[in-house]
Design an enzyme around this catalytic site. Structure first.
Site, PDB file in Angstrom:
ATOM      1  N   ASP A 141       0.837  -1.203   0.000  1.00  0.00           N
ATOM      2  CA  ASP A 141       0.000   0.000   0.000  1.00  0.00           C
ATOM      3  C   ASP A 141       0.869   1.248   0.000  1.00  0.00           C
ATOM      4  OD1 ASP A 141      -2.620   1.418   2.144  1.00  0.00           O
ATOM      5  OD2 ASP A 141      -2.310   1.481  -0.030  1.00  0.00           O
ATOM      6  N   LYS A 144       2.745   3.436  -5.736  1.00  0.00           N
ATOM      7  CA  LYS A 144       2.212   2.391  -6.627  1.00  0.00           C
ATOM      8  C   LYS A 144       3.246   1.890  -7.614  1.00  0.00           C
ATOM      9  CE  LYS A 144      -1.000   3.355  -4.008  1.00  0.00           C
ATOM     10  NZ  LYS A 144      -0.949   2.593  -2.727  1.00  0.00           N
ATOM     11  N   ASP A 169      -3.280  -3.028  -2.440  1.00  0.00           N
ATOM     12  CA  ASP A 169      -4.334  -2.020  -2.466  1.00  0.00           C
ATOM     13  C   ASP A 169      -4.213  -1.188  -3.746  1.00  0.00           C
ATOM     14  OD1 ASP A 169      -5.247   0.913  -0.501  1.00  0.00           O
ATOM     15  OD2 ASP A 169      -6.508  -0.513  -1.588  1.00  0.00           O
ATOM     16  N   ASN A 170      -5.317  -0.563  -4.166  1.00  0.00           N
ATOM     17  CA  ASN A 170      -5.313   0.460  -5.226  1.00  0.00           C
ATOM     18  C   ASN A 170      -4.946  -0.042  -6.615  1.00  0.00           C
ATOM     19  OD1 ASN A 170      -3.709   2.074  -2.637  1.00  0.00           O
ATOM     20  ND2 ASN A 170      -5.785   2.645  -3.225  1.00  0.00           N
ATOM     21  N   GLU A 199     -11.416   4.240  -0.908  1.00  0.00           N
ATOM     22  CA  GLU A 199     -11.816   4.568   0.472  1.00  0.00           C
ATOM     23  C   GLU A 199     -12.664   5.849   0.526  1.00  0.00           C
ATOM     24  OE1 GLU A 199      -8.728   3.750  -0.449  1.00  0.00           O
ATOM     25  OE2 GLU A 199      -7.263   5.240   0.090  1.00  0.00           O
TER      26      GLU A 199
HETATM   27  O1  LIG Z   1      -0.660   7.119  -3.120  1.00  0.00           O
HETATM   28  C1  LIG Z   1      -1.208   6.341  -2.342  1.00  0.00           C
HETATM   29  N1  LIG Z   1      -0.521   5.643  -1.432  1.00  0.00           N
HETATM   30  C2  LIG Z   1       0.909   5.842  -1.316  1.00  0.00           C
HETATM   31  C3  LIG Z   1       1.276   5.572   0.113  1.00  0.00           C
HETATM   32  C4  LIG Z   1       2.429   6.001   0.598  1.00  0.00           C
HETATM   33  C5  LIG Z   1       2.795   5.755   2.007  1.00  0.00           C
HETATM   34  O2  LIG Z   1       3.855   4.794   2.038  1.00  0.00           O
HETATM   35  C6  LIG Z   1       5.099   5.438   2.303  1.00  0.00           C
HETATM   36  N2  LIG Z   1       6.046   4.900   1.326  1.00  0.00           N
HETATM   37  C7  LIG Z   1       5.965   5.051  -0.007  1.00  0.00           C
HETATM   38  N3  LIG Z   1       6.961   4.354  -0.593  1.00  0.00           N
HETATM   39  C8  LIG Z   1       7.678   3.763   0.399  1.00  0.00           C
HETATM   40  C9  LIG Z   1       8.790   2.947   0.407  1.00  0.00           C
HETATM   41  N4  LIG Z   1       9.259   2.481   1.598  1.00  0.00           N
HETATM   42  C10 LIG Z   1       8.627   2.821   2.738  1.00  0.00           C
HETATM   43  N5  LIG Z   1       7.532   3.623   2.788  1.00  0.00           N
HETATM   44  C11 LIG Z   1       7.087   4.099   1.626  1.00  0.00           C
HETATM   45  C12 LIG Z   1       4.826   6.928   2.196  1.00  0.00           C
HETATM   46  O3  LIG Z   1       5.683   7.667   3.042  1.00  0.00           O
HETATM   47  C13 LIG Z   1       3.371   6.995   2.653  1.00  0.00           C
HETATM   48  O4  LIG Z   1       3.243   6.898   4.043  1.00  0.00           O
HETATM   49  C14 LIG Z   1      -2.684   6.189  -2.356  1.00  0.00           C
HETATM   50  C15 LIG Z   1      -3.402   7.123  -3.086  1.00  0.00           C
HETATM   51  C16 LIG Z   1      -4.787   7.027  -3.113  1.00  0.00           C
HETATM   52  N6  LIG Z   1      -5.526   8.004  -3.876  1.00  0.00           N
HETATM   53  O5  LIG Z   1      -6.757   7.911  -3.981  1.00  0.00           O
HETATM   54  O6  LIG Z   1      -4.860   8.930  -4.455  1.00  0.00           O
HETATM   55  C17 LIG Z   1      -5.473   6.025  -2.431  1.00  0.00           C
HETATM   56  C18 LIG Z   1      -4.736   5.085  -1.703  1.00  0.00           C
HETATM   57  O7  LIG Z   1      -5.357   4.065  -1.026  1.00  0.00           O
HETATM   58  C19 LIG Z   1      -3.348   5.147  -1.675  1.00  0.00           C
HETATM   59  O8  LIG Z   1      -2.668   4.175  -0.981  1.00  0.00           O
HETATM   60 MG   LIG Z   2      -3.968   2.543  -0.510  1.00  0.00          MG
END
Ligand SMILES: O=C(NC/C=C/[C@H]1O[C@@H](n2cnc3cncnc32)[C@H](O)[C@@H]1O)c1cc([N+](=O)[O-])cc(O)c1O
Ligand SMILES: [Mg+2]
Length: 214
Positions: A141, A144, A169-170, A199
């Site tokens: 999650d 992406k 997810d997603n 969500e």
């Molecule tokens: O962009 C989305 N999720 C990215 C999530 C990112 C999270 O994971 C961490 N991260 C990233 N690479 C990492 C590598 N290593 C560690 N943490 C990391 C980031 O610091 C953040 O806390 C998203 C977007 C939507 N949306 O509707 O736009 C809906 C969703 O459910 C989503 O999950």
């Molecule tokens: Mg997500």
């Protein structure tokens, strides 16, 4: 000074959830994000699918990629058997600070190890630094475009065994086209799509469950 969204989510937990009650923490975040401000938690609709997969796998070891505020971390850990362990990776220190407090409020510190850093750097260290053999369940999650490279990295590092389950997810919104193409076409995975919604919205999204065949 202006608070951040993760700080406001933590505030909603501390105001509305009962200490030591993980489900009340999950409920408090969902109510806040549905009624006050949207946030990228897996949410309650996809969360119920997540719950059913966690219960079915009944994992002893779980890896979560992307902690954010700890919503899915708490949701998963609340269903784990005693002595099971969840390792969650988060590279944004500000999010990690909030997630640690959400996890503590839920009383799940003993089941959860939050590791700060980038998945690409930490996955190769899992065995030596965290004493992990293989993961029974991985919840993807995070960014992406990291789903596919990190899945290949987990394979290369021997962190997946015959029967390990990846839950992503997603896969529709925002979408993970390269990952989806890979797990659906590779003979080494058995994939299944669980249709749902993004969500707190009516937009289509879903979870992809992929079993590693070894
Ligand atoms: O962009 C989305 N999720 C990215 C999530 C990112 C999270 O994971 C961490 N991260 C990233 N690479 C990492 C590598 N290593 C560690 N943490 C990391 C980031 O610091 C953040 O806390 C998203 C977007 C939507 N949306 O509707 O736009 C809906 C969703 O459910 C989503 O999950
Ligand atoms: Mg997500």
């Amino acid at each position: 000074t202006q608070s951040t969204r993760p700080q406001r989510i933590l505030g909603a937990v501390q105001q509305n959830a009962t200490r030591g009650d993980p489900r009340s923490v999950v409920r408090a975040i969902d109510q806040y994000c549905r009624n006050q401000e949207w946030a990228m938690n897996v949410g309650d609709e996809k969360g119920c699918i997540l719950d059913s997969v966690v219960s079915e796998v009944n994992p002893a070891t779980v890896l979560e990629l992307g902690t954010y505020c700890g919503y899915s971390t708490v949701r998963i850990a609340s269903l784990l058997p005693p002595h099971a362990k969840l390792i969650t990776l988060e590279f944004n220190p500000e999010f990690a600070v909030i997630a640690r407090q959400v996890i503590a409020w839920a009383g799940l510190e003993d089941k959860i190890q939050l590791v700060e850093g980038a998945s690409g750097d930490l996955i190769p260290k899992m065995k030596e630094q965290f004493g992990v053999e293989t993961f029974d369940l991985v919840f993807l999650d995070h960014w992406k475009d990291r789903y596919l490279p990190d899945t290949k990295l987990m394979e290369e590092c021997g962190l997946l065994r015959k029967g390990s389950v990846l839950l992503a997810d997603n896969v529709i919104c925002p979408g993970t086209p390269e990952y989806l193409e890979f797990v659906r076409s590779s003979p080494r995975y058995e994939s299944q799509y669980f249709k749902s919604h993004l969500e707190y919205t009516k937009v289509e999204d879903g979870l992809e469950k992929s079993v590693f065949l070894g």
